[in-house]
Scaffold this active site. Structure first.
Site, PDB file in Angstrom:
ATOM      1  N   THR A  29      -6.785 135.091 117.208  1.00 40.77           N
ATOM      2  CA  THR A  29      -7.853 134.783 118.173  1.00 40.77           C
ATOM      3  C   THR A  29      -7.801 135.737 119.366  1.00 40.77           C
ATOM      4  OG1 THR A  29      -6.455 133.027 119.105  1.00 40.77           O
ATOM      5  CG2 THR A  29      -8.173 132.338 117.572  1.00 40.77           C
ATOM      6  N   HIS A 124      -4.488 133.604 101.204  1.00 38.24           N
ATOM      7  CA  HIS A 124      -5.922 133.353 101.032  1.00 38.24           C
ATOM      8  C   HIS A 124      -6.709 134.626 100.800  1.00 38.24           C
ATOM      9  CE1 HIS A 124      -5.335 129.262 103.259  1.00 38.24           C
ATOM     10  NE2 HIS A 124      -4.873 129.257 102.033  1.00 38.24           N
TER      11      HIS A 124
HETATM   12  P1  NAD Z   1      -7.330 126.802 111.860  1.00 35.36           P
HETATM   13  O1  NAD Z   1      -8.596 127.315 112.461  1.00 35.36           O
HETATM   14  O2  NAD Z   1      -7.401 125.559 111.043  1.00 35.36           O
HETATM   15  O3  NAD Z   1      -6.252 126.521 113.023  1.00 35.36           O
HETATM   16  C1  NAD Z   1      -5.946 127.491 113.991  1.00 35.36           C
HETATM   17  C2  NAD Z   1      -5.067 126.819 115.031  1.00 35.36           C
HETATM   18  O4  NAD Z   1      -4.621 127.832 115.930  1.00 35.36           O
HETATM   19  C3  NAD Z   1      -5.770 125.754 115.849  1.00 35.36           C
HETATM   20  O5  NAD Z   1      -5.048 124.544 115.765  1.00 35.36           O
HETATM   21  C4  NAD Z   1      -5.775 126.319 117.271  1.00 35.36           C
HETATM   22  O6  NAD Z   1      -5.552 125.328 118.251  1.00 35.36           O
HETATM   23  C5  NAD Z   1      -4.625 127.289 117.251  1.00 35.36           C
HETATM   24  N1  NAD Z   1      -4.801 128.446 118.147  1.00 35.36           N
HETATM   25  C6  NAD Z   1      -5.838 129.309 118.180  1.00 35.36           C
HETATM   26  N2  NAD Z   1      -5.603 130.289 119.071  1.00 35.36           N
HETATM   27  C7  NAD Z   1      -4.389 130.006 119.654  1.00 35.36           C
HETATM   28  C8  NAD Z   1      -3.607 130.644 120.665  1.00 35.36           C
HETATM   29  N3  NAD Z   1      -4.009 131.791 121.243  1.00 35.36           N
HETATM   30  N4  NAD Z   1      -2.421 130.081 121.017  1.00 35.36           N
HETATM   31  C9  NAD Z   1      -1.999 128.902 120.422  1.00 35.36           C
HETATM   32  N5  NAD Z   1      -2.687 128.290 119.448  1.00 35.36           N
HETATM   33  C10 NAD Z   1      -3.877 128.825 119.067  1.00 35.36           C
HETATM   34  O7  NAD Z   1      -6.681 127.999 111.062  1.00 35.36           O
HETATM   35  P2  NAD Z   1      -5.747 127.989 109.775  1.00 35.36           P
HETATM   36  O8  NAD Z   1      -4.743 126.889 109.864  1.00 35.36           O
HETATM   37  O9  NAD Z   1      -5.301 129.388 109.604  1.00 35.36           O
HETATM   38  O10 NAD Z   1      -6.721 127.603 108.571  1.00 35.36           O
HETATM   39  C11 NAD Z   1      -8.021 128.108 108.492  1.00 35.36           C
HETATM   40  C12 NAD Z   1      -8.365 128.951 107.285  1.00 35.36           C
HETATM   41  O11 NAD Z   1      -9.297 129.876 107.796  1.00 35.36           O
HETATM   42  C13 NAD Z   1      -7.285 129.788 106.715  1.00 35.36           C
HETATM   43  O12 NAD Z   1      -7.288 129.511 105.377  1.00 35.36           O
HETATM   44  C14 NAD Z   1      -7.710 131.253 106.895  1.00 35.36           C
HETATM   45  O13 NAD Z   1      -7.766 131.877 105.637  1.00 35.36           O
HETATM   46  C15 NAD Z   1      -9.093 131.208 107.417  1.00 35.36           C
HETATM   47  N6  NAD Z   1      -9.409 132.033 108.616  1.00 35.36           N
HETATM   48  C16 NAD Z   1      -8.837 133.255 108.798  1.00 35.36           C
HETATM   49  C17 NAD Z   1      -9.128 134.003 109.919  1.00 35.36           C
HETATM   50  C18 NAD Z   1      -8.481 135.354 110.065  1.00 35.36           C
HETATM   51  O14 NAD Z   1      -8.171 135.995 109.066  1.00 35.36           O
HETATM   52  N7  NAD Z   1      -8.217 135.791 111.298  1.00 35.36           N
HETATM   53  C19 NAD Z   1      -9.996 133.501 110.891  1.00 35.36           C
HETATM   54  C20 NAD Z   1     -10.593 132.236 110.679  1.00 35.36           C
HETATM   55  C21 NAD Z   1     -10.267 131.511 109.544  1.00 35.36           C
END
Ligand code: NAD
Length: 253
Positions: A29, A124
């Site tokens: 993020t 994934h």
């Molecule tokens: P999720 O969105 O379910 O959870 C992300 C978690 O990270 C949240 O609980 C949030 O509170 C926490 N978070 C976000 N930024 C943060 C920070 N700076 N500091 C502390 N905590 C923070 O994500 P997930 O568990 O990875 O599952 C979602 C699915 O989405 C995965 O299967 C993945 O493949 C996919 N996805 C991938 C990307 C990517 O490649 N960057 C982006 C979005 C979704």
């Protein structure tokens, strides 16, 4: 223990020598790629967007595929750069303490930061490639996006005419069995499982935390929001990942 990064760090953390890391969208993020379920997440803001990641909607509905290709054109991964969390995990590898880096992310930022591709297991899949749902042929994403840019709104496989999709695992699609096996071995064979930036709600990836704990590993969760596995963890850190992770893994006993 739940809260800030403890100072000093517990001895078992600085002494860990075979660390398996499980990362999720929260690691990226700070690189400008929104997560799905965090407060500013893609699905939190637009629940309909979940359909784009669900295989049965993608296969059944050309409208979903057209929208998915437009989203891929605009995907922030094309311009994103790794952040200090990715860099901290490269540092962990250089210390010789990284057993494996299991990621649910599809953005390729761990490899872009310098993590060794042989240590990174993309549970994934990856958004940098396209896979045909019929014949399985894989091609670079860029080549298909060029077709979309040129006006094909739902490009078909050039080999067999099948439906094309990013080489990512959608809901309803099985994970690559070899990748999952290797990830389960790395979870079973570590002295510390570090889960970072994941809501730990997507299975089977989330279950790897349990595999590690059942095999005697310590568990650290670094996530802004509670996860279903916090009760199993020896340490839960709620601080922002970009500042917490370098402090957690930067010190060796
Ligand atoms: P999720 O969105 O379910 O959870 C992300 C978690 O990270 C949240 O609980 C949030 O509170 C926490 N978070 C976000 N930024 C943060 C920070 N700076 N500091 C502390 N905590 C923070 O994500 P997930 O568990 O990875 O599952 C979602 C699915 O989405 C995965 O299967 C993945 O493949 C996919 N996805 C991938 C990307 C990517 O490649 N960057 C982006 C979005 C979704």
């Amino acid at each position: 223990m739940t809260g800030a990064v403890p100072d000093p760090l517990p001895g078992w953390l600085t002494a860990a020598r075979r660390i398996t890391v499980l990362t999720g969208a929260g690691v990226s993020t700070d690189s400008g790629i929104p997560d799905f379920r965090g407060p500013r997440g893609v699905w939190t803001r637009d629940p309909e967007a979940e359909k784009l990641s669900t295989l049965r909607y993608y296969v059944a509905d050309p409208g979903v595929r057209r929208r998915a290709w437009q989203e891929r054109r605009r995907h922030p991964a094309w311009t994103a750069a790794p952040n200090t969390a990715h860099a901290a995990l490269v540092d962990l590898e250089r210390q010789g303490r990284l057993r494996a880096l299991l990621t649910q992310n599809i953005d390729g930022l761990h490899q872009a930061a310098g993590s060794s591709p042989e240590l990174v297991l993309e549970l994934h899949g990856t958004v940098h490639e396209v896979a045909c749902l019929s014949c399985g042929v894989r091609t670079p994403m860029r080549a298909t996006l060029d077709r979309v840019d040129a006006g094909e709104d739902d490009p078909a496989c050039r080999d067999c005419g099948g439906i094309l999709k990013s080489a990512t695992i959608s809901f309803g699609q099985a994970l690559d069995a070899d990748v999952l096996d290797a990830a389960a071995r790395a979870a079973a064979d570590c002295d510390l499982l570090l889960a970072v930036g994941t809501s730990l709600t997507v299975h089977p990836a989330a279950g790897l935390v349990e595999v590690a704990a059942a095999n005697g590993a310590r568990v650290v969760v670094v996530n802004a929001e509670p996860t279903p596995y916090d009760g199993l963890a020896d340490l839960v850190v709620r601080e922002p990942i970009a500042t917490a992770l370098p402090r957690l893994v930067g010190r060796v006993a």
